[in-house]
Design a protein around this motif. Sequence first.
Motif, PDB file in Angstrom:
ATOM      1  N   SER A  78       0.823  -1.211   0.000  1.00 13.09           N
ATOM      2  CA  SER A  78       0.000   0.000   0.000  1.00 13.09           C
ATOM      3  C   SER A  78       0.858   1.263   0.000  1.00 13.09           C
ATOM      4  O   SER A  78       1.713   1.435   0.871  1.00 13.09           O
ATOM      5  CB  SER A  78      -0.913   0.009   1.228  1.00 13.09           C
ATOM      6  OG  SER A  78      -1.511   1.278   1.394  1.00 13.09           O
ATOM      7  N   ILE A  79       0.623   2.124  -0.976  1.00  9.97           N
ATOM      8  CA  ILE A  79       1.416   3.346  -1.100  1.00  9.97           C
ATOM      9  C   ILE A  79       1.217   4.248   0.110  1.00  9.97           C
ATOM     10  O   ILE A  79       2.179   4.701   0.733  1.00  9.97           O
ATOM     11  CB  ILE A  79       1.027   4.110  -2.393  1.00  9.97           C
ATOM     12  CG1 ILE A  79       1.343   3.266  -3.622  1.00  9.97           C
ATOM     13  CG2 ILE A  79       1.763   5.441  -2.461  1.00  9.97           C
ATOM     14  CD1 ILE A  79       0.801   3.844  -4.920  1.00  9.97           C
ATOM     15  N   LEU A  80      -0.034   4.502   0.468  1.00  6.85           N
ATOM     16  CA  LEU A  80      -0.341   5.413   1.575  1.00  6.85           C
ATOM     17  C   LEU A  80       0.269   4.927   2.886  1.00  6.85           C
ATOM     18  O   LEU A  80       0.883   5.697   3.628  1.00  6.85           O
ATOM     19  CB  LEU A  80      -1.853   5.573   1.722  1.00  6.85           C
ATOM     20  CG  LEU A  80      -2.325   6.644   2.715  1.00  6.85           C
ATOM     21  CD1 LEU A  80      -1.869   8.021   2.275  1.00  6.85           C
ATOM     22  CD2 LEU A  80      -3.853   6.621   2.847  1.00  6.85           C
ATOM     23  N   GLU A  81       0.125   3.642   3.162  1.00  6.76           N
ATOM     24  CA  GLU A  81       0.656   3.102   4.412  1.00  6.76           C
ATOM     25  C   GLU A  81       2.176   3.074   4.408  1.00  6.76           C
ATOM     26  O   GLU A  81       2.820   3.289   5.436  1.00  6.76           O
ATOM     27  CB  GLU A  81       0.102   1.686   4.655  1.00  6.76           C
ATOM     28  CG  GLU A  81      -1.340   1.677   5.120  1.00  6.76           C
ATOM     29  CD  GLU A  81      -1.569   2.572   6.331  1.00  6.76           C
ATOM     30  OE1 GLU A  81      -0.840   2.410   7.338  1.00  6.76           O
ATOM     31  OE2 GLU A  81      -2.443   3.444   6.271  1.00  6.76           O
ATOM     32  N   SER A  82       2.763   2.821   3.248  1.00  9.30           N
ATOM     33  CA  SER A  82       4.224   2.815   3.150  1.00  9.30           C
ATOM     34  C   SER A  82       4.795   4.201   3.438  1.00  9.30           C
ATOM     35  O   SER A  82       5.803   4.339   4.147  1.00  9.30           O
ATOM     36  CB  SER A  82       4.654   2.352   1.754  1.00  9.30           C
ATOM     37  OG  SER A  82       4.276   1.013   1.520  1.00  9.30           O
ATOM     38  N   VAL A  83       4.147   5.218   2.891  1.00  8.43           N
ATOM     39  CA  VAL A  83       4.604   6.589   3.134  1.00  8.43           C
ATOM     40  C   VAL A  83       4.383   6.965   4.598  1.00  8.43           C
ATOM     41  O   VAL A  83       5.259   7.550   5.245  1.00  8.43           O
ATOM     42  CB  VAL A  83       3.874   7.587   2.205  1.00  8.43           C
ATOM     43  CG1 VAL A  83       4.262   9.027   2.556  1.00  8.43           C
ATOM     44  CG2 VAL A  83       4.218   7.303   0.748  1.00  8.43           C
ATOM     45  N   ARG A  84       3.204   6.605   5.132  1.00  7.99           N
ATOM     46  CA  ARG A  84       2.911   6.919   6.535  1.00  7.99           C
ATOM     47  C   ARG A  84       3.946   6.271   7.468  1.00  7.99           C
ATOM     48  O   ARG A  84       4.459   6.904   8.386  1.00  7.99           O
ATOM     49  CB  ARG A  84       1.508   6.438   6.907  1.00  7.99           C
ATOM     50  CG  ARG A  84       1.075   6.859   8.321  1.00  7.99           C
ATOM     51  CD  ARG A  84      -0.219   6.166   8.734  1.00  7.99           C
ATOM     52  NE  ARG A  84      -1.279   6.365   7.769  1.00  7.99           N
ATOM     53  CZ  ARG A  84      -2.033   7.463   7.724  1.00  7.99           C
ATOM     54  NH1 ARG A  84      -1.830   8.435   8.595  1.00  7.99           N
ATOM     55  NH2 ARG A  84      -2.989   7.567   6.821  1.00  7.99           N
ATOM     56  N   ASN A  85       4.259   5.010   7.222  1.00  6.79           N
ATOM     57  CA  ASN A  85       5.235   4.308   8.057  1.00  6.79           C
ATOM     58  C   ASN A  85       6.616   4.948   7.958  1.00  6.79           C
ATOM     59  O   ASN A  85       7.317   5.102   8.958  1.00  6.79           O
ATOM     60  CB  ASN A  85       5.313   2.833   7.651  1.00  6.79           C
ATOM     61  CG  ASN A  85       4.077   2.057   8.034  1.00  6.79           C
ATOM     62  OD1 ASN A  85       3.331   2.453   8.932  1.00  6.79           O
ATOM     63  ND2 ASN A  85       3.827   0.948   7.348  1.00  6.79           N
ATOM     64  N   GLY A  86       6.998   5.311   6.729  1.00  6.61           N
ATOM     65  CA  GLY A  86       8.304   5.935   6.538  1.00  6.61           C
ATOM     66  C   GLY A  86       8.425   7.269   7.249  1.00  6.61           C
ATOM     67  O   GLY A  86       9.464   7.581   7.839  1.00  6.61           O
ATOM     68  N   LEU A  87       7.350   8.047   7.204  1.00  8.18           N
ATOM     69  CA  LEU A  87       7.347   9.344   7.878  1.00  8.18           C
ATOM     70  C   LEU A  87       7.345   9.177   9.393  1.00  8.18           C
ATOM     71  O   LEU A  87       8.115   9.824  10.111  1.00  8.18           O
ATOM     72  CB  LEU A  87       6.124  10.163   7.447  1.00  8.18           C
ATOM     73  CG  LEU A  87       6.078  10.622   5.986  1.00  8.18           C
ATOM     74  CD1 LEU A  87       4.733  11.258   5.672  1.00  8.18           C
ATOM     75  CD2 LEU A  87       7.201  11.621   5.700  1.00  8.18           C
ATOM     76  N   THR A  88       6.481   8.293   9.883  1.00  5.51           N
ATOM     77  CA  THR A  88       6.318   8.106  11.325  1.00  5.51           C
ATOM     78  C   THR A  88       7.586   7.570  11.982  1.00  5.51           C
ATOM     79  O   THR A  88       7.966   8.000  13.070  1.00  5.51           O
ATOM     80  CB  THR A  88       5.148   7.147  11.610  1.00  5.51           C
ATOM     81  OG1 THR A  88       3.947   7.684  11.025  1.00  5.51           O
ATOM     82  CG2 THR A  88       4.926   6.973  13.098  1.00  5.51           C
ATOM     83  N   LYS A  89       8.244   6.636  11.309  1.00  6.80           N
ATOM     84  CA  LYS A  89       9.454   6.039  11.887  1.00  6.80           C
ATOM     85  C   LYS A  89      10.651   6.992  11.867  1.00  6.80           C
ATOM     86  O   LYS A  89      11.654   6.745  12.546  1.00  6.80           O
ATOM     87  CB  LYS A  89       9.811   4.761  11.132  1.00  6.80           C
ATOM     88  CG  LYS A  89       8.834   3.608  11.374  1.00  6.80           C
ATOM     89  CD  LYS A  89       9.237   2.387  10.573  1.00  6.80           C
ATOM     90  CE  LYS A  89       8.261   1.236  10.810  1.00  6.80           C
ATOM     91  NZ  LYS A  89       8.622   0.035   9.995  1.00  6.80           N
ATOM     92  N   ASN A  90      10.536   8.061  11.097  1.00  5.19           N
ATOM     93  CA  ASN A  90      11.657   8.990  10.977  1.00  5.19           C
ATOM     94  C   ASN A  90      11.258  10.429  11.308  1.00  5.19           C
ATOM     95  O   ASN A  90      11.775  11.389  10.723  1.00  5.19           O
ATOM     96  CB  ASN A  90      12.242   8.908   9.562  1.00  5.19           C
ATOM     97  CG  ASN A  90      12.865   7.559   9.280  1.00  5.19           C
ATOM     98  OD1 ASN A  90      14.005   7.305   9.655  1.00  5.19           O
ATOM     99  ND2 ASN A  90      12.108   6.684   8.631  1.00  5.19           N
TER     100      ASN A  90
END
Length: 204
Positions: free
Chosen positions: A22-34
């Motif tokens: 999932s594009i949206l979840e992948s971006v959200r995870n990348g932002l949240t973890k960093n």
Amino acid sequence: MGLLSSSVSIARYRVEGKFESSILESVRNGLTKNIISQIEDEYAEISVGWTPLESEFDPDFEKFSFSFGTYFVFSLRIDKKSVPSKIIKKHVALEVIKKLKETHRDFLSKNEKKDIKDLITEKLMRQMPSTPNTYDVMWDYENATVLFFSTQKAANEELETLFKKSFQLKLIRLFPFTMIENSLTLKDEEKDLAANLASTKLLR
């Protein structure tokens, strides 16, 4: 200056790679973890991370949106600490004087002075507030392009590094020659001609 400023400086990038899930979840995870981490009361000289466009000092991607239509919009924040050398020199000198009085000595060894300087520098760094700088990012996922609202070399390097770490996607900076090299409409001989172009001096 940023996305909503009346005057902006922009660096353009092409994004290399795609998400497998999932594009949206992948971006959200990348932002949240960093997300940007606070370095107040710490010795660290620099902290780099993501923040929402709407709230650079409350980096919560659950509270603030980063998805706008076909775009992902957020900010890169770089916090830096530095203590002026003259301030360090002053405090070291005062500590040396204090140490000499306490020990009834006429001088300190080189290693003792170094230890004092290290302790003073660490103490002042912990006390020094960090200076934040925020740069906006606009990512068009469908067209694999990113606009970064800064042309500062250091800021662009931090963006490229953190983007790769967060999303496992590579950013390719777009200059005229890189755009020509990756063009699908130009023939090989036309790309070769462009690669051999040289500047010309015009004299009156």
